[in-house]
Design an enzyme around this catalytic site. Structure first.
Site, PDB file in Angstrom:
ATOM      1  NE  ARG A  88       3.582  -0.618   2.244  1.00  0.00           N
ATOM      2  CZ  ARG A  88       3.734  -1.673   3.048  1.00  0.00           C
ATOM      3  NH1 ARG A  88       3.083  -1.725   4.194  1.00  0.00           N
ATOM      4  NH2 ARG A  88       4.513  -2.671   2.704  1.00  0.00           N
ATOM      5  CG  ASP A 239      -0.493  -7.085   1.571  1.00  0.00           C
ATOM      6  OD1 ASP A 239      -0.075  -8.098   2.161  1.00  0.00           O
ATOM      7  OD2 ASP A 239      -0.515  -5.953   2.086  1.00  0.00           O
TER       8      ASP A 239
HETATM    9  O1  MRU Z   1       4.398  -4.689   4.754  1.00  0.00           O
HETATM   10  P1  MRU Z   1       3.244  -4.969   5.658  1.00  0.00           P
HETATM   11  O2  MRU Z   1       3.641  -5.098   7.089  1.00  0.00           O
HETATM   12  O3  MRU Z   1       2.105  -3.971   5.446  1.00  0.00           O
HETATM   13  O4  MRU Z   1       2.728  -6.368   5.170  1.00  0.00           O
HETATM   14  C1  MRU Z   1       1.576  -6.908   5.748  1.00  0.00           C
HETATM   15  C2  MRU Z   1       1.216  -8.223   5.234  1.00  0.00           C
HETATM   16  O5  MRU Z   1       1.791  -8.754   4.330  1.00  0.00           O
HETATM   17  C3  MRU Z   1       0.019  -8.829   5.823  1.00  0.00           C
HETATM   18  O6  MRU Z   1       0.136 -10.224   5.835  1.00  0.00           O
HETATM   19  C4  MRU Z   1      -1.170  -8.447   4.956  1.00  0.00           C
HETATM   20  O7  MRU Z   1      -1.263  -7.056   4.794  1.00  0.00           O
HETATM   21  C5  MRU Z   1      -2.422  -8.954   5.502  1.00  0.00           C
HETATM   22  S1  MRU Z   1      -2.890  -7.979   6.878  1.00  0.00           S
HETATM   23  C6  MRU Z   1      -4.297  -8.426   7.578  1.00  0.00           C
END
Ligand code: MRU
Length: 351
Positions: A88, A239
């Site tokens: 990712r 992220d």
């Molecule tokens: O695609 P995801 O479900 O991994 O996306 C998660 C998010 O965007 C969250 O807001 C981010 O990772 C912060 S988690 C504490």
């Protein structure tokens, strides 16, 4: 319900793709199992991905120990880390955790592979335990900052930045839960978060389980809800945060920030320091993950558009720092983040 558990050398991951209807754990015995779980979002949320990847490195190191190839141990381990890193691209906690693990492996490079596997396991456990403590600290700072007034708060959040996205109480939802514990929450509006519905499937479920008042809305209801329901603040996770405070988070956050600006509603980011990527000066340098077009053309296998419909599916967007009231970290608050404020904060805490 634990998001992830390390037991007797095996990583168990709560399979978030089938929540909230089914509670099952994936058993990961190889680093490839962990890679797959991260790619399909069985484990998701930047901090949780980082912790899972750290254990993935332990599993990778063990596989090299059991079946040594032509390459030196450290080189083979680096190859596994590079591979995991690609699972990712936007969540920098993944990269951060892998770097921590590689630094640890290299520091013990002169020891036997068996000894290196042991120290790596200790390191992964430490990253896991730290995440728990970091979340708790962040929840306290955030609740102090957002709960300054004495009125009951109406809040809005997006995606899932809760316990399911971390090893602890969560980032944004950790703050919200702490505000609730202090008796300061009137209502939390949770965006459902298309295309994979982390808000509907995970956030609403998590807040309901914690007894926090929550109302689910579809993403296109956010502006009207903010206006009509008198939203006091938006709290989301992150992220990746650039050196100037520009923040990548789940697609839709940028839009929320624009609406919030017009309506005069503050937007808060809650994120650990491991989410900062100060090697990049601004958000335009953040790699944005694009995911399968079928996520938009269907939901859980049921078609919602013709199978050949052209699609654009960025999983994240970048909110410019000007639209962010403050970033909540485990060491305190960065108000009105910009390059100078972020630098001053890191200097102050000798980071
Ligand atoms: O695609 P995801 O479900 O991994 O996306 C998660 C998010 O965007 C969250 O807001 C981010 O990772 C912060 S988690 C504490």
């Amino acid at each position: 319900m634990e998001t992830l558990r390390w037991e007797k050398g095996i990583l168990y991951l709560l399979n978030q793709t089938v929540l909230p209807f089914t509670e099952t754990y994936l058993t990961c015995t190889t680093w490839q199992d962990v890679h797959k779980a991260i790619s399909v979002l069985a484990v998701r949320g930047a901090p949780a991905i980082g912790v899972a990847a750290a254990y993935g490195v332990v599993l990778g190191a063990r596989s090299i120990l059991e079946k040594p190839g032509d390459k030196p141990f450290i080189t083979a381990l680096q190859d596994i880390c590079t591979n995991l890193d690609g699972a990712r691209p936007t969540a920098v906690n993944l990269h951060w955790a892998l770097e921590q693990m590689m630094t640890c492996a290299k520091a013990h490079g002169g020891e036997s592979p068996t000894a290196i596997v042991h120290v790596l396991e200790d390191k992964a456990k430490a990253i896991h335990a730290d995440d728990v403590a970091i979340n708790t600290a962040m929840a306290g700072w955030g609740a102090d900052e957002i709960g300054k007034g004495d009125r009951l708060l109406t809040l809005l959040t997006h995606c899932n930045a809760g316990a399911l996205a971390t090893a602890g109480v969560g980032t944004a939802l950790g703050v919200i839960s702490e505000l609730h514990r202090r008796g300061q929450v009137k209502m939390v509006y949770a965006d459902e978060t298309r295309p994979l519905l982390q808000g509907a499937r995970l956030t609403a479920f998590e807040l309901m389980a914690g007894g926090v008042p929550v109302t689910l809305i579809t993403d296109n209801m956010a502006a009207w809800t903010m206006k009509e329901k008198g939203v006091d603040a938006i709290i989301v996770g992150a992220d990746r945060i650039a050196a100037n405070g520009d923040t990548a988070n789940k697609i839709g956050t940028y839009g929320l920030s624009l609406m919030a600006k017009v309506l005069g509603i503050p937007l808060y980011i809650a994120a650990p320091l491991s989410t900062f990527d100060r090697s990049i000066s601004g958000g335009s340098q953040i790699p944005i993950e694009e995911r399968s077009h079928d996520e938009v053309r269907s939901f859980r296998g049921a078609a919602t558009a013709l199978s050949d419909t052209p699609v654009y599916n960025p999983a994240f967007d970048v909110t410019p720092h000007e639209n962010i009231r403050a970033i909540i970290t485990e060491k305190g608050i960065i108000s009105h983040p910009d390059t100078e404020a972020v630098q001053t904060f890191f200097d102050k805490h000798s980071l």
